[in-house]
Design a protein around this motif. Structure first.
Motif, PDB file in Angstrom:
ATOM      1  N   GLU A  45      10.234  21.955 -17.460  1.00  0.00           N
ATOM      2  CA  GLU A  45       9.734  20.626 -17.610  1.00  0.00           C
ATOM      3  C   GLU A  45       8.451  20.342 -16.959  1.00  0.00           C
ATOM      4  OE1 GLU A  45      12.802  18.310 -15.839  1.00  0.00           O
ATOM      5  OE2 GLU A  45      14.025  18.132 -17.494  1.00  0.00           O
ATOM      6  N   ARG A  46       8.304  21.164 -15.688  1.00  0.00           N
ATOM      7  CA  ARG A  46       7.026  20.903 -15.074  1.00  0.00           C
ATOM      8  C   ARG A  46       5.832  21.657 -15.740  1.00  0.00           C
ATOM      9  NH1 ARG A  46       6.703  22.107  -8.635  1.00  0.00           N
ATOM     10  NH2 ARG A  46       4.636  21.583  -9.420  1.00  0.00           N
ATOM     11  N   ARG A  47       6.196  22.694 -16.505  1.00  0.00           N
ATOM     12  CA  ARG A  47       5.141  23.336 -17.337  1.00  0.00           C
ATOM     13  C   ARG A  47       4.843  22.509 -18.530  1.00  0.00           C
ATOM     14  NH1 ARG A  47       7.163  28.439 -20.670  1.00  0.00           N
ATOM     15  NH2 ARG A  47       8.104  26.567 -21.735  1.00  0.00           N
ATOM     16  N   ARG A  48       5.702  21.957 -19.229  1.00  0.00           N
ATOM     17  CA  ARG A  48       5.526  21.182 -20.490  1.00  0.00           C
ATOM     18  C   ARG A  48       4.606  19.943 -19.926  1.00  0.00           C
ATOM     19  NH1 ARG A  48      10.875  22.581 -21.745  1.00  0.00           N
ATOM     20  NH2 ARG A  48      11.754  20.676 -20.868  1.00  0.00           N
ATOM     21  N   ALA A  49       4.990  19.441 -18.682  1.00  0.00           N
ATOM     22  CA  ALA A  49       4.426  17.976 -18.275  1.00  0.00           C
ATOM     23  C   ALA A  49       2.926  18.523 -17.970  1.00  0.00           C
ATOM     24  CB  ALA A  49       4.879  17.524 -17.039  1.00  0.00           C
ATOM     25  N   ALA A  50       2.524  19.714 -17.222  1.00  0.00           N
ATOM     26  CA  ALA A  50       1.195  20.116 -16.748  1.00  0.00           C
ATOM     27  C   ALA A  50       0.705  20.538 -18.300  1.00  0.00           C
ATOM     28  CB  ALA A  50       1.327  21.244 -15.894  1.00  0.00           C
ATOM     29  N   GLU A  51       1.005  21.002 -19.003  1.00  0.00           N
ATOM     30  CA  GLU A  51       0.279  21.599 -20.528  1.00  0.00           C
ATOM     31  C   GLU A  51       0.123  20.048 -21.009  1.00  0.00           C
ATOM     32  OE1 GLU A  51       1.232  24.037 -24.436  1.00  0.00           O
ATOM     33  OE2 GLU A  51       2.667  23.886 -23.094  1.00  0.00           O
ATOM     34  N   THR A  52       0.983  19.241 -21.000  1.00  0.00           N
ATOM     35  CA  THR A  52       0.488  17.939 -21.653  1.00  0.00           C
ATOM     36  C   THR A  52      -0.474  17.302 -21.026  1.00  0.00           C
ATOM     37  OG1 THR A  52       2.958  17.472 -22.363  1.00  0.00           O
ATOM     38  CG2 THR A  52       1.619  15.502 -22.108  1.00  0.00           C
ATOM     39  N   ARG A  53      -0.538  17.151 -19.563  1.00  0.00           N
ATOM     40  CA  ARG A  53      -1.690  16.555 -19.017  1.00  0.00           C
ATOM     41  C   ARG A  53      -3.054  17.335 -19.154  1.00  0.00           C
ATOM     42  NH1 ARG A  53       2.161  16.260 -14.790  1.00  0.00           N
ATOM     43  NH2 ARG A  53       1.383  18.178 -13.686  1.00  0.00           N
ATOM     44  N   ARG A  75      -5.402  22.359 -14.475  1.00  0.00           N
ATOM     45  CA  ARG A  75      -5.297  23.710 -15.002  1.00  0.00           C
ATOM     46  C   ARG A  75      -4.827  24.927 -14.171  1.00  0.00           C
ATOM     47  NH1 ARG A  75      -8.077  23.868 -19.796  1.00  0.00           N
ATOM     48  NH2 ARG A  75      -9.882  22.184 -20.269  1.00  0.00           N
ATOM     49  N   GLU A  76      -5.276  24.724 -12.916  1.00  0.00           N
ATOM     50  CA  GLU A  76      -4.668  25.788 -12.017  1.00  0.00           C
ATOM     51  C   GLU A  76      -3.049  25.421 -11.763  1.00  0.00           C
ATOM     52  OE1 GLU A  76      -6.864  25.288  -8.202  1.00  0.00           O
ATOM     53  OE2 GLU A  76      -8.819  25.952  -9.206  1.00  0.00           O
ATOM     54  N   GLU A  77      -2.979  24.073 -11.718  1.00  0.00           N
ATOM     55  CA  GLU A  77      -1.338  23.947 -11.371  1.00  0.00           C
ATOM     56  C   GLU A  77      -0.574  24.319 -12.697  1.00  0.00           C
ATOM     57  OE1 GLU A  77       1.817  20.221 -10.863  1.00  0.00           O
ATOM     58  OE2 GLU A  77      -0.512  20.133 -11.198  1.00  0.00           O
ATOM     59  N   HIS A  78      -1.117  24.191 -13.982  1.00  0.00           N
ATOM     60  CA  HIS A  78      -0.505  24.577 -14.984  1.00  0.00           C
ATOM     61  C   HIS A  78      -0.383  26.138 -15.144  1.00  0.00           C
ATOM     62  CE1 HIS A  78      -0.910  25.917 -19.561  1.00  0.00           C
ATOM     63  NE2 HIS A  78       0.357  25.258 -19.422  1.00  0.00           N
ATOM     64  N   ASP A  79      -1.394  26.917 -14.917  1.00  0.00           N
ATOM     65  CA  ASP A  79      -1.270  28.433 -14.968  1.00  0.00           C
ATOM     66  C   ASP A  79      -0.161  28.842 -13.932  1.00  0.00           C
ATOM     67  OD1 ASP A  79      -3.268  28.120 -16.994  1.00  0.00           O
ATOM     68  OD2 ASP A  79      -4.913  28.914 -15.440  1.00  0.00           O
ATOM     69  N   ARG A  80      -0.122  28.158 -12.737  1.00  0.00           N
ATOM     70  CA  ARG A  80       0.907  28.520 -11.651  1.00  0.00           C
ATOM     71  C   ARG A  80       2.317  28.388 -12.377  1.00  0.00           C
ATOM     72  NH1 ARG A  80      -1.338  26.095  -8.138  1.00  0.00           N
ATOM     73  NH2 ARG A  80       0.002  24.079  -8.044  1.00  0.00           N
ATOM     74  N   VAL A  81       2.404  27.208 -12.589  1.00  0.00           N
ATOM     75  CA  VAL A  81       3.752  26.801 -13.076  1.00  0.00           C
ATOM     76  C   VAL A  81       4.252  27.541 -14.260  1.00  0.00           C
ATOM     77  CG1 VAL A  81       5.240  24.691 -14.028  1.00  0.00           C
ATOM     78  CG2 VAL A  81       3.580  24.324 -12.113  1.00  0.00           C
ATOM     79  N   ALA A  82       3.240  27.696 -15.238  1.00  0.00           N
ATOM     80  CA  ALA A  82       3.544  28.651 -16.567  1.00  0.00           C
ATOM     81  C   ALA A  82       4.044  29.766 -16.153  1.00  0.00           C
ATOM     82  CB  ALA A  82       2.393  28.657 -17.551  1.00  0.00           C
ATOM     83  N   ARG A  83       3.446  30.542 -15.273  1.00  0.00           N
ATOM     84  CA  ARG A  83       3.840  31.953 -14.910  1.00  0.00           C
ATOM     85  C   ARG A  83       5.126  31.912 -14.078  1.00  0.00           C
ATOM     86  NH1 ARG A  83      -1.522  32.086 -12.898  1.00  0.00           N
ATOM     87  NH2 ARG A  83      -0.818  31.840 -10.629  1.00  0.00           N
TER      88      ARG A  83
END
Length: 996
Positions: free
Chosen positions: A195-203, A811-819
């Motif tokens: 969910e956090r990855r999807r939310a970060a990607e959405t943002r 972007r940094e948060e999205h990359d970290r959460v996605a990994r």
């Protein structure tokens, strides 16, 4: 946890109260729970689960817990006495039930109740702890350290579930282990990361979309100024922010250059406009002076043409000023003449209304006659009051006559109605008595109707179940035949495979490697597979077909037992009476009950009719009495009115004279007084106005002579009204003012000099100035547009720069959460085995369970089999929950799904016991001293059965007792402690036999 005693009342198949002494059964370590299909063996285990958790195992939830064999007044209750965590407790639970009402027919609902007590050893008594469902559930769960699902899986060992567990894939194993070890928090972590990855990607995508929108706005603001196109990148693409900022810098510099060019062009056009405005101003001034001189010459010519009319206006003004001295006398003469005419007309109209006797009378005679008539009118006032009173008396006599007629109608109506009262009342009372008798009869028939309905329903069900029993019996015979054929087919294939097993072993021989059977490294003549060779797959397929057919046979036998029990219950309730006869009896009762209810339905209407009739009787009796009283008082009133009327008629005949009435005579006198008075006043006014008119004529003639007019009429003709005087004076003043203005303009030196110059061309100068203004406006518009473009580009660039700065941390948060999310979900390239986080935790638990199960599996299989956990991936799926068995005879590792029926049973039993140990350790080390094992022993041979029973018997070393639920007859000889469940027509009962 150790169970001591269980009391069951009206629960499941047990209609009465049954008691199970687990202490006696557990003395031998092993005890057997057996009985026929449908007797209620599983219901004993359900009662234990219900006492602890307030609900039965998940597969059997939703149905009614109350026994259909229980008497209506007996409440369902389960009471369990156990020791857990060193505390001896007693749990009592009563589910909600429909009990008969204490008064009247029908049932009422009793709420569920629970009790929890603890035994106090020093006092030797039980102490109440709680009566709250929620508190008891929380206390039991905390003491046991297990949820209801874990308890049902660990204490009530369902062998069929673990057999499926051995053959299941990783996904199915994960579901079972997830319920037992409660790894939902790890699944929640995976879901939360996703969910956090999807939310970060959405943002991030939303920020990029906003940045691209700003870039398009900049492109619209720049227009065709920048030839370089926008970067063709989608939201989320790398390098989007740098490309947009670079394009914005190019657009801003180009826009500033265009702004400098337009500012210089505006300065040049403004200078040209100022010069054109000065020239236009000079030309307009010359044109104005030339037009002024020409206009003055034209006005002078027009004055000369109107000079004659001007002299006539001055002469007329002088005569009007002389006539103004005669105007007061003329006004007085006109007003006096008009007043005299009005007075003469009024006198003529007044005399025309007088009688002929007053035609020649003067003003004084008319006034005297008016006074005499007024005196006579005053004498008629008392006569008019008497006449008004006479009219009131006539109205009163008419009202009395109407009342008399109305009272006569009331007396006739009430006398007729009262004469029939007794007959009507007797009829209504008869209707009420008949309706009451019908209501009593309907209640009696309703009591007889409900049992008849029940017997009819039971008879119809009996007839239906009789046919269902024959069909079920036929299906059982067919299922048994299919199971026998399938078993024979499987045994044939197994025997053929064993005969050709050498060919299978030879297929794996390699020159130079030792044979698994004899150890030789040379294989000169290996066996070859013959045509029609039976391999492992064919044998397994035949075994699966046999197991499926056997399960179908068991299910059909269970259905046959259920139908037979239902048929026995329906026959017991309906008896042997034919269904048609019962239907006729029920229909007759229904008909008689409906007739009685229809007759009883008129009770309320009859009572209401009697009440209304009694009310009407009282009202009519009162009306009759009141009408009689009013008639007596009315006769006296009519006599008094007649006497007063006779006296008044004599007085009024003298007062009205020849007139029809006193009012008519008074009206005649009032008209005569008014006419005489009006005529006398008009005669006096006419005489006065005639004298004033004569005096006004004399004064007018004297005023005209003094003003210089020959006659008063000449003075009147010369006189002007206000409008004509003002108009004439305006023309004279306008002439003088126009003459002075023309002379002044013609005398101006500057105007005369401009008149001698050539004609000024104003239109050409205006066109030149307009062109200059248009050029200035165009230049200013171009400069403003360039300025606005620069401002808008600067604003959008600042906004885009702020968006880029804001998107950096996102972007940094999205990359970290996605990994992290892909690693936990098993989709990351770093996760080589594609193992999810929850699967990783469950794999560790499965490894512990396999280790604990192996200790018992080796003993049951005489050291042949060992359970091992595997992290290898199965096909294209994910890894982590693989389970293999190592065969010591062959030295090979294979999947647990390849085990035979008997091997599957003791492997699943070892797995269940190992799982119980691991769950117990995880629950805080709570001892599970009582376990139950459900079925599966029928698939074992005698030797394996002995080994399994030895393993179970070894549990006594840890002070445990194990209850085996089985149909195997051989177990009844081997296990002496037994709990037998016997079913009967009135419900099931338990029979207990201890180890001695």
């Amino acid at each position: 946890m150790r169970l001591h005693r269980l009391h069951i009342t009206a629960f499941g198949p047990f209609g009465g109260t049954q008691e199970v002494d687990f202490d006696d059964l557990s003395a031998a370590g092993l005890f057997l729970l057996h009985g026929p299909t449908g007797a209620g063996k599983t219901s004993v285990l359900d009662a234990v689960c219900f006492a602890l958790y307030g609900s039965v195992p998940g597969a059997r939830q939703g149905g009614s817990l109350r026994s259909d064999h229980a008497p209506p007044g007996t409440r369902t209750e389960v009471k369990l006495e156990l020791t857990v965590a060193g505390r001896r407790l007693e749990v009592t639970r009563q589910p909600p039930w429909q009990r008969p009402k204490k008064r009247g027919a029908g049932t009422t609902t009793e709420k569920a109740q629970s009790w929890l007590r603890e035994y106090h050893a020093p006092a030797g008594s039980w102490k109440d702890l709680s009566r709250s469902h929620q508190e008891i559930g929380e206390e039991i769960t905390q003491l046991l350290g297990m949820s209801r699902e874990q308890f049902c899986q660990v204490v009530l060992l369902p062998q069929g579930d673990f057999a499926r567990f051995l053959r299941a894939d990783a996904e199915a194993r994960g579901k079972l282990l997830g319920r037992l070890f409660d790894t939902r928090r790890f699944a929640a972590v995976e879901q939360r990361l996703a969910e956090r990855r999807r939310a970060a990607e959405t943002r991030v995508r939303a920020g990029d979309a906003e940045l691209l929108a700003d870039a398009h706005r900049m492109q619209q603001a720049a227009g065709d100024l920048v030839e370089l196109p926008l970067p063709d990148l989608a939201p989320g693409a790398p390098g989007l922010a740098e490309a947009v900022l670079e394009w914005a810098a190019i657009a801003r510099s180009t826009a500033r250059e265009r702004f400098t060019i337009t500012r210089c062009a505006q300065s040049a056009t403004e200078s040209a406009q100022a010069a054109a405005d000065r020239v236009l101003e000079d030309v307009r001034e010359v044109a104005r002076l030339q037009h002024r001189f020409a206009e003055a010459r034209e006005r002078a010519a027009r004055l000369e043409e109107r000079s004659g009319a001007h002299r006539e206006d001055r002469t007329r003004m002088e005569r009007a000023r002389k006539a103004e001295a005669v105007a007061p006398a003329l006004g007085l003469r006109d007003a006096t003449g008009a007043e005299h005419r009005r007075a003469a007309d009024a006198e003529a109209r007044a005399r025309a209304q007088l009688p002929d006797t007053f035609t020649d009378a003067g003003a004084t005679g008319l006034a005297t006659a008016a006074r005499k008539a007024a005196e006579e009118l005053g004498g008629l006032e008392s006569a008019r009051r008497g006449e008004h009173r006479l009219a009131e008396l006539a109205t009163a006599r008419q009202a009395l006559d109407r009342q008399e007629r109305a009272d006569d109608d009331v007396l006739q109506d009430t006398e007729h109605w009262l004469s029939e009262w007794e007959t009507s009342r007797a009829g209504l009372r008869t209707r009420i008595e008949e309706a009451q008798e019908a209501a009593t009869r309907a209640e009696q028939l309703a009591v007889q109707r409900d049992p008849a309905r029940s017997r009819l329903s039971a008879a119809r069900l009996r007839d239906q179940l009789a046919g269902d029993t024959d069909e079920a019996h036929a299906r059982v015979l067919a299922a048994r035949e299919r199971a026998t054929d399938a078993r024979a087919h499987w045994l044939d294939l197994k025997e053929q495979r064993l005969a050709g097993i050498a060919a299978e072993l030879a297929a794996g021989l390699v020159d130079g490697e030792a044979c698994a059977v004899c150890g030789a490294t040379e294989h000169p003549v290996p066996a070859r597979k013959v045509e029609g060779h039976i391999d492992q797959r064919a044998e397994d397929a035949a075994l699966a077909a046999y197991q499926s057919a056997d399960e179908q046979r068991t299910e059909e036998e269970r259905r046959l037992g259920v139908v037979r029990e239902a048929l026995a219950a329906a026959t017991a309730e309906a008896g042997d009476t034919p269904t048609g006869r019962l239907a006729e009896q029920a229909a007759e009762l229904e008909r008689r009950h409906a007739e009685a209810r229809a007759a009883a339905s008129g009770l309320h209407a009859a009572g209401e009719a009697l009440r209304q009739a009694e009310h009407e009787h009282g009202r009519r009796l009162t009306a009759h009495q009141e009408a009689a009283v009013r008639g007596a008082s009315r006769a006296a009133r009519k006599d008094a009115l007649a006497r007063e009327t006779a006296a008044l008629e004599g007085e009024l005949a003298q007062a009205r004279g020849s007139a029809g009435s006193v009012a008519e005579r008074a009206a005649q006198l009032e008209r005569l007084v008014s006419t005489l008075t009006e005529a006398a006043d008009a005669a006096r006014v006419a005489a006065d106005t005639a004298q004033r008119l004569k005096d006004a004529d004399a004064r007018l003639a004297d005023a005209a002579f003094r003003a210089g007019f020959d006659t008063p009429q000449a003075a009147a003709d010369a006189l002007l009204d206000d409008v004509a005087h003002r108009e004439l004076q305006r023309r004279l003043d306008a002439w003088q003012q126009e003459e002075a203005t023309v002379r002044a303009v013609l005398a101006e030196a500057e105007t005369a000099a401009a008149a001698h110059r050539p004609a000024a061309d104003v239109r050409a100068a205006e066109e030149t100035a307009a062109v200059a203004v248009r050029r200035v406006r165009e230049a200013a518009s171009a400069r403003d547009a360039a300025s606005r473009r620069c401002t808008e580009l600067d604003r959008l660039t600042q906004r885009a720069t702020a968006s880029v700065r804001r998107l950096g941390p996102l972007r940094e948060e999205h990359d970290r959460v996605a990994r992290l999310a892909t690693l936990a979900a098993g989709t990351s390239a770093d996760n080589e085995r594609r193992m999810r986080l929850e699967s990783y935790v469950l794999a560790a638990r499965l490894e512990q369970v396999a280790a604990a199960a192996t200790a018992r599996l080796r003993r049951m299989s005489a050291g042949r089999y060992t359970l091992v956990h595997s992290d290898d991936r199965a096909g294209r799926g994910r890894s982590g929950l693989g389970l293999h068995v190592v065969d010591a005879w062959t030295g090979r590792e294979r999947d647990t799904a390849t085990l035979s029926g008997g091997e599957t049973f003791f492997a699943s039993l070892a797995l269940a016991l190992g799982l119980a140990d691991v769950v117990t350790d995880e629950a805080g080390g709570v001892r599970l001293d009582t376990l139950f094992i459900d079925e599966g022993f029928g698939s074992l041979d005698d030797q394996t059965l002995d080994e399994v029973l030895d393993v179970l018997d070894s549990l006594r070393e840890r002070d445990r007792s194990v209850g085996i639920v089985s149909h195997v007859a051989d177990l009844r000889r081997r296990i002496h402690a037994q709990l037998e469940v016997v079913k009967g027509r009135s419900g099931s009962v338990v029979r207990q036999r201890g180890a001695g």
